[in-house]
Design a protein around this motif. Structure first.
Motif, short mmCIF file in Angstrom:
data_model
loop_
_atom_site.label_atom_id
_atom_site.label_comp_id
_atom_site.label_asym_id
_atom_site.label_seq_id
_atom_site.Cartn_x
_atom_site.Cartn_y
_atom_site.Cartn_z
N UNK A 78 -27.00 21.66 -29.11
CA UNK A 78 -27.68 21.06 -27.95
C UNK A 78 -27.65 19.53 -27.97
N UNK A 79 -27.46 18.94 -29.14
CA UNK A 79 -27.38 17.48 -29.24
C UNK A 79 -26.06 16.95 -28.70
N UNK A 80 -25.09 17.85 -28.51
CA UNK A 80 -23.77 17.51 -27.99
C UNK A 80 -23.11 16.36 -28.76
N UNK A 81 -23.04 16.49 -30.09
CA UNK A 81 -22.37 15.44 -30.84
C UNK A 81 -20.86 15.47 -30.60
N UNK A 82 -20.22 14.36 -30.87
CA UNK A 82 -18.75 14.34 -30.77
C UNK A 82 -18.12 15.08 -31.93
N UNK A 83 -18.80 15.06 -33.09
CA UNK A 83 -18.26 15.77 -34.25
C UNK A 83 -19.37 16.12 -35.23
#
Length: 120
Positions: A78-83
């Motif tokens: 849910x944090x939608x990190x890039x990696x």
């Protein structure tokens, strides 16, 4: 480019790699937020013991073994990190598959080595 990083599994214990990672990320000029089992502070970074809705996370660096990660899959996605970086001992094929489905990049690597070799 400096990357906002969530150290997930951060420890107050200076002999733990997650603690060293916080110090080194700060030294390299990255913005750091941290989650761990105990609240406290490392290198001026507050370690949260409850999940926060962090925004703008580029990288999640994991310091929690695979069996302890499962309750946090949905939260981390849910944090939608890039990696997501899976540090040694945290590799998790089940989570790899979930990240692939969400088109979130991941790598099994050591944050400390990546920083030390300018590959972070």
């Amino acid at each position: 480019m400096k990357k906002k990083t969530l150290v997930f599994g951060a420890s107050l214990n200076p002999s733990r790699y997650s603690n060293t990672a916080v110090h080194r990320l700060i030294a390299h000029g990255h913005e750091v937020v941290a989650f761990g089992l105990r609240e406290g502070e490392v290198a001026g970074v507050k370690i949260d013991a409850e999940l926060k809705p962090y925004h703008g996370i580029d990288t999640v660096t994991l310091y929690m073994n695979a069996t302890r990660q499962e309750p946090f899959y949905d939260y981390l996605i849910s944090l939608k990190p890039n990696r997501v970086i899976f540090n040694p001992g945290t590799e998790n094929p089940e989570f790899f598959d979930l990240l692939n489905q969400e088109q979130i990049e991941f790598e099994a690597a050591c944050t400390l080595v990546l920083l030390g070799t300018n590959q972070y």
